[in-house]
Write an enzyme that holds these catalytic residues in place. Sequence first.
Site, PDB file in Angstrom:
ATOM      1  N   CYS A   1     -30.616   9.165  20.914  1.00 41.13           N
ATOM      2  CA  CYS A   1     -30.330   8.177  19.923  1.00 41.13           C
ATOM      3  C   CYS A   1     -29.592   6.999  20.934  1.00 41.13           C
ATOM      4  O   CYS A   1     -29.434   6.007  20.488  1.00 41.13           O
ATOM      5  CB  CYS A   1     -29.316   8.593  18.839  1.00 41.13           C
ATOM      6  SG  CYS A   1     -27.991   9.493  19.379  1.00 41.13           S
TER       7      CYS A   1
ATOM      8  N   ASP B   1     -26.587   7.416  21.868  1.00 39.33           N
ATOM      9  CA  ASP B   1     -25.013   7.174  21.815  1.00 39.33           C
ATOM     10  C   ASP B   1     -24.431   7.781  22.704  1.00 39.33           C
ATOM     11  O   ASP B   1     -24.650   8.675  23.360  1.00 39.33           O
ATOM     12  CB  ASP B   1     -24.925   7.728  20.508  1.00 39.33           C
ATOM     13  CG  ASP B   1     -25.376   6.781  19.073  1.00 39.33           C
ATOM     14  OD1 ASP B   1     -25.895   5.730  19.481  1.00 39.33           O
ATOM     15  OD2 ASP B   1     -25.413   7.121  17.923  1.00 39.33           O
TER      16      ASP B   1
ATOM     17  N   CYS C   1     -23.261   5.907  16.241  1.00 36.73           N
ATOM     18  CA  CYS C   1     -23.491   5.455  14.788  1.00 36.73           C
ATOM     19  C   CYS C   1     -22.389   5.683  14.014  1.00 36.73           C
ATOM     20  O   CYS C   1     -21.290   6.310  14.589  1.00 36.73           O
ATOM     21  CB  CYS C   1     -24.767   6.475  14.396  1.00 36.73           C
ATOM     22  SG  CYS C   1     -24.318   7.916  14.248  1.00 36.73           S
TER      23      CYS C   1
ATOM     24  N   CYS D   1     -24.731  14.194  15.481  1.00 37.73           N
ATOM     25  CA  CYS D   1     -23.575  13.296  15.610  1.00 37.73           C
ATOM     26  C   CYS D   1     -22.261  13.882  15.880  1.00 37.73           C
ATOM     27  O   CYS D   1     -21.411  13.473  16.612  1.00 37.73           O
ATOM     28  CB  CYS D   1     -23.734  12.200  14.709  1.00 37.73           C
ATOM     29  SG  CYS D   1     -25.382  11.407  14.314  1.00 37.73           S
TER      30      CYS D   1
END
Length: 144
Positions: free
Chosen positions: A34, A36, A59, A103
Amino acid sequence: MEYSEKVMDHFMNPRNVGEIEDASGIGQVGNVKCGDIMKVYLKIEDGRIEDAKFKTFGCGAAVATSSMATELVKGRTVQEALEVTNKAVMEALDGLPPVKVHCSCLAEEALHAALWDYAEKNGIVIEGLKPPVADVEELHHIEE
Ligand code: FES
């Protein structure tokens, strides 16, 4: 996708955002999938985490889990901080949607990387702490 009230709260009003200038340990991990990135700063005195802060390019779920993770480790010993796993953080947030579970691993791994950094700088061994990964996709324990 449904987020719990606690996730929304920690996303909208994240705790412990920022850096610690004279941090005892700093950890950074990313997720290539992603894109991140998460960075965690710890201030440790006499083996106890006095302060924890984070900065992220991530995120909403990454923000919420890091906010909760830093809250949970404050005041704990480094050994106790290892119990703050992504599962524990998710439970404290009343859960995350399955596609967002990875996450929470970003928060856990950045925390572990900061503890590892602290241990290396001080020439100590934290029992049960594994060497940090640069990218959470290297982990195989991510359950989605
Ligand atoms: Fe990348 Fe959440 S989508 S950490």
